[in-house]
Enzyme design. Structure first.
Site, PDB file in Angstrom:
ATOM      1  N   MET A   1      -0.282  28.791  23.410  1.00  0.00           N
ATOM      2  CA  MET A   1      -0.454  30.193  23.101  1.00  0.00           C
ATOM      3  C   MET A   1      -0.417  30.995  24.379  1.00  0.00           C
ATOM      4  O   MET A   1      -1.438  31.227  24.978  1.00  0.00           O
ATOM      5  CB  MET A   1      -1.785  30.390  22.384  1.00  0.00           C
ATOM      6  CG  MET A   1      -1.992  31.727  21.734  1.00  0.00           C
ATOM      7  SD  MET A   1      -1.938  33.233  22.693  1.00  0.00           S
ATOM      8  CE  MET A   1      -3.150  33.021  23.949  1.00  0.00           C
ATOM      9  N   PRO A   2       0.762  31.374  24.818  1.00  0.00           N
ATOM     10  CA  PRO A   2       0.803  32.226  26.000  1.00  0.00           C
ATOM     11  C   PRO A   2       0.392  33.659  25.688  1.00  0.00           C
ATOM     12  O   PRO A   2       0.630  34.169  24.601  1.00  0.00           O
ATOM     13  CB  PRO A   2       2.270  32.187  26.423  1.00  0.00           C
ATOM     14  CG  PRO A   2       2.835  30.999  25.751  1.00  0.00           C
ATOM     15  CD  PRO A   2       2.065  30.836  24.484  1.00  0.00           C
TER      16      PRO A   2
END
Length: 130
Positions: A1-2
């Protein structure tokens, strides 16, 4: 999850910003294999006088279309990051008209305990997310 933070010089239309965000997310999903619903993007617009970004001695000029992108992310393989850099530069050039010399990308790496997506819990540590 950037988590993606875009720093841009003022003058972008809402449509141009949306296209930038959409293309970047598509490339993120394609190259880093991020789930499509893992989308966290924030755009900051700055007056030209508030952005200084030289070429680090590489011999090219920056324009008003400069995109500085910072990704905060769990660790990623080097080859995946290099592919992300390449594909994003190509796609932003072809779809958004952004010169590859106007794209600066920085990864900031952190670990599972550094994320909470709500409810005051660290979902990677509790097992709610993988």
């Amino acid at each position: 999850m950037p988590f993606l933070r875009f720093d841009l010089i003022e003058g972008w239309s809402d449509g141009e910003v949306q296209k930038l965000l959409d293309v970047t997310h598509e490339v993120l999903v394609e190259t880093l294999h991020v789930p499509a619903r893992d989308r966290y993007q924030v755009v900051h617009l700055h007056p030209r006088s508030r952005v200084v970004a030289f070429d680090t001695g590489l011999g090219f000029e920056r324009t008003e279309r400069l995109v500085i992108l910072q990704l905060t992310s769990r660790p990623r393989e080097r080859a995946l990051k290099v592919e992300f850099y390449r594909v994003l530069a190509e796609r932003l050039s072809s779809v958004c008209g952004i010169a590859p010399t106007d794209l600066v990308i920085n990864f900031v790496i952190n670990d599972d305990e550094d994320w909470s997506f709500g409810l005051g819990r660290a979902q990677f540590l509790t097992g709610e997310l993988h």
